[in-house]
Motif scaffolding. Structure first.
Motif, short mmCIF file in Angstrom:
data_model
loop_
_atom_site.label_atom_id
_atom_site.label_comp_id
_atom_site.label_asym_id
_atom_site.label_seq_id
_atom_site.Cartn_x
_atom_site.Cartn_y
_atom_site.Cartn_z
N ALA A 193 -6.09 87.88 79.54
CA ALA A 193 -4.87 87.32 78.93
C ALA A 193 -5.04 87.17 77.42
O ALA A 193 -4.13 87.50 76.64
N VAL A 194 -6.21 86.72 77.00
CA VAL A 194 -6.48 86.57 75.56
C VAL A 194 -6.49 87.94 74.88
O VAL A 194 -5.89 88.13 73.81
N VAL A 195 -7.16 88.91 75.50
CA VAL A 195 -7.23 90.25 74.92
C VAL A 195 -5.84 90.89 74.88
O VAL A 195 -5.47 91.55 73.90
N THR A 196 -5.05 90.69 75.94
CA THR A 196 -3.68 91.23 75.96
C THR A 196 -2.87 90.69 74.80
O THR A 196 -2.17 91.45 74.10
N ALA A 197 -2.93 89.38 74.58
CA ALA A 197 -2.18 88.78 73.48
C ALA A 197 -2.63 89.35 72.14
O ALA A 197 -1.80 89.65 71.26
N LEU A 198 -3.94 89.55 71.97
CA LEU A 198 -4.47 90.10 70.73
C LEU A 198 -3.96 91.53 70.51
O LEU A 198 -3.54 91.89 69.40
N ILE A 199 -3.95 92.34 71.57
CA ILE A 199 -3.49 93.73 71.45
C ILE A 199 -2.01 93.77 71.09
O ILE A 199 -1.59 94.58 70.25
N VAL A 200 -1.20 92.92 71.71
CA VAL A 200 0.23 92.91 71.42
C VAL A 200 0.48 92.51 69.97
O VAL A 200 1.32 93.12 69.28
N VAL A 201 -0.25 91.52 69.48
CA VAL A 201 -0.11 91.12 68.08
C VAL A 201 -0.47 92.28 67.16
O VAL A 201 0.26 92.60 66.20
N VAL A 202 -1.61 92.94 67.44
CA VAL A 202 -2.02 94.09 66.64
C VAL A 202 -0.95 95.18 66.67
O VAL A 202 -0.64 95.80 65.65
N ALA A 203 -0.36 95.41 67.86
CA ALA A 203 0.64 96.47 68.00
C ALA A 203 1.84 96.23 67.09
O ALA A 203 2.28 97.14 66.37
N PHE A 204 2.36 95.01 67.08
CA PHE A 204 3.55 94.74 66.27
C PHE A 204 3.23 94.68 64.78
O PHE A 204 4.01 95.16 63.95
N VAL A 205 2.08 94.11 64.43
CA VAL A 205 1.71 94.06 63.02
C VAL A 205 1.45 95.47 62.49
O VAL A 205 1.89 95.83 61.38
#
Length: 434
Positions: A193-205
């Motif tokens: 869950a933590v890694v998923t949130a990090l990936i999504v943030v990276v994707a949009f940024v």
């Protein structure tokens, strides 16, 4: 300098005059390059997150190695489908939007792996997660390499090896976080869950910092010219499979993908069992291989810009060949480690330089990168299991001679990576011959 026109996936074209190109090189270019570095790292992070938690997933679900093998097969097939679909995605949406969508897909896959392990324990849910994970990573792999090649063209420097080094950094980070989570007994769901949130943030940024440009996903056209229908662009992109150079570059990448994938799966076992080093030294030898590969990827760009793409590939093919043969025949463990280091150095740049060569013509880069990458990734994903089957018959060290033969073939085919007419990336300061 005349104005250039950039367009992506149906987005309105933007014309950059000299002043805007200068601004892009000072600010936008750095943001663009950093965004693609982050995407490479996020892809590596996601892969290592799964790999580092396999023992926990196996224990939590109470499954056997055969079922883990089924999961790996599902992920591998989905990855190849993602690679193949990348041309369609790029033709329809462009790399900028396509990368965002693909990252969300593989982030969702990572989340489902955690959900299927702990929140709603189910092998089927994990399989679906791995399918999404594989498809998204396969698709984004082509698109991030297309963008990396466009950045190379913009800067006239070889940068794809450095981008691939960031992928390696992502895998190291993912493995480290996985080891930490396991040691702290953090369950797979919380970790993913933590890694998923990090990936999504990276994707949009990252998406916000990738410029609207042609990159390499569509021909440059005049700003007011009508854009061909996406089906027309798709047909043009599939034409790469009719080009002999695509297959020659595929051989370059196939040999080095076999070398990298074979090392990842079998090098530690070869040290542990065949050379009698034990599990700890086997893991250490794999680390030596990985560090050597990462270091050469970091410094590889300047080497290529100095000596040229073809000369570099040939020298590294010789290095990899010598390293694998030394690894096979070494009478002492120190020499085995030297062999592992040479193996990692030699295998380091074949894949990124093959991608770079496929992207020499920006107007055809997406199609050619997709086609060449598909050949290379089939080898990367399917090669190690094939080596495992053969090793049951003739022994692991003897099986590695197959990798030697493929690396030699890669070196012999490296002339196909010579920069095409008009390309300034990978030419070297001295003219390449042969």
């Amino acid at each position: 300098m005349s104005p250039r026109c950039y367009a992506v996936g149906g987005v309105e074209s933007i014309r950059y005059a000299d002043s805007v190109n200068t601004a892009l090189s000072r600010r936008g270019f750095v943001r663009w390059r950093t965004a693609i570095f982050a995407i490479f790292a996020a892809s590596g992070l996601s892969i290592a997150t799964w790999a580092s938690r396999v023992p926990s997933i196996k224990a939590d679900l109470g499954i056997e190695n055969s079922q883990i093998g089924l999961m790996l097969l599902a992920m591998g097939v989905a990855s190849i489908l993602g690679l193949s679909a990348s041309s369609v995605i790029i033709a329809r949406f462009g790399t900028r939007t396509g990368m965002l969508g693909a990252m969300i897909v593989f982030a969702a896959g990572v989340a489902l792996i955690g959900i299927g392990t702990n929140l709603a324990p189910s092998v089927a849910v994990v399989l679906v997660g791995l399918a999404l994970f594989g498809f998204g990573n396969g698709s984004v792999d082509v698109m991030m390499n297309v963008e990396g090649a466009a950045i190379e063209t913009q800067s006239s420097k070889t940068l794809l090896p450095l981008f691939h080094a960031f992928f390696s950094v992502g895998t190291v980070l993912g493995a480290g976080l996985g080891a930490l989570a396991a040691s702290l007994e953090i369950n797979v769901f919380t970790h993913t869950a933590v890694v998923t949130a990090l990936i999504v943030v990276v994707a949009f940024v990252a998406h916000a910092n990738v410029p609207v440009h042609v990159g390499a996903d569509a021909p440059q056209t005049h700003a007011d010219a009508p854009r061909p229908a996406w089906r027309t662009r798709l047909a043009a992109s599939l034409s790469a499979w009719r080009e002999p150079r695509t297959y020659a570059l595929g051989v370059v990448m196939l040999g080095m993908a076999f070398a990298e994938g074979g090392a990842n799966d079998w090098l530690a076992l070869g040290v542990s069992e065949d050379h009698g080093g034990g599990d700890a030294l086997g893991a250490t030898a794999l680390m030596v291989f990985s560090v050597a590969m990462t270091v050469v990827r970091v410094v590889g760009g300047p080497l290529v810009d100095r000596f040229g793409r073809v000369a570099t590939l040939r020298v590294l093919a010789v290095t990899a060949t010598a390293g694998i043969v030394l690894f096979i025949l070494a009478p002492t463990l120190p020499l085995v480690f030297v062999g592992a280091a040479l193996w990692g150095m030699g295998a380091s740049l074949g894949f990124p330089l093959g991608m770079s060569a496929a992207a020499d013509d920006p107007a055809r880069a997406a199609a050619r990168v997709s086609a060449a990458a598909t050949i290379g990734y089939v080898a990367f994903l399917c090669g190690p299991p094939v080596l495992g089957f053969i090793s049951d018959q003739i022994g692991l060290l003897n099986t590695l001679y197959i990798v030697v033969a493929l690396v030699v073939a890669s070196g012999l085919a490296s002339g196909a990576a010579r920069p095409t007419a008009g390309s300034t990336v990978g030419v070297g300061r001295r003219v390449e011959h042969g």
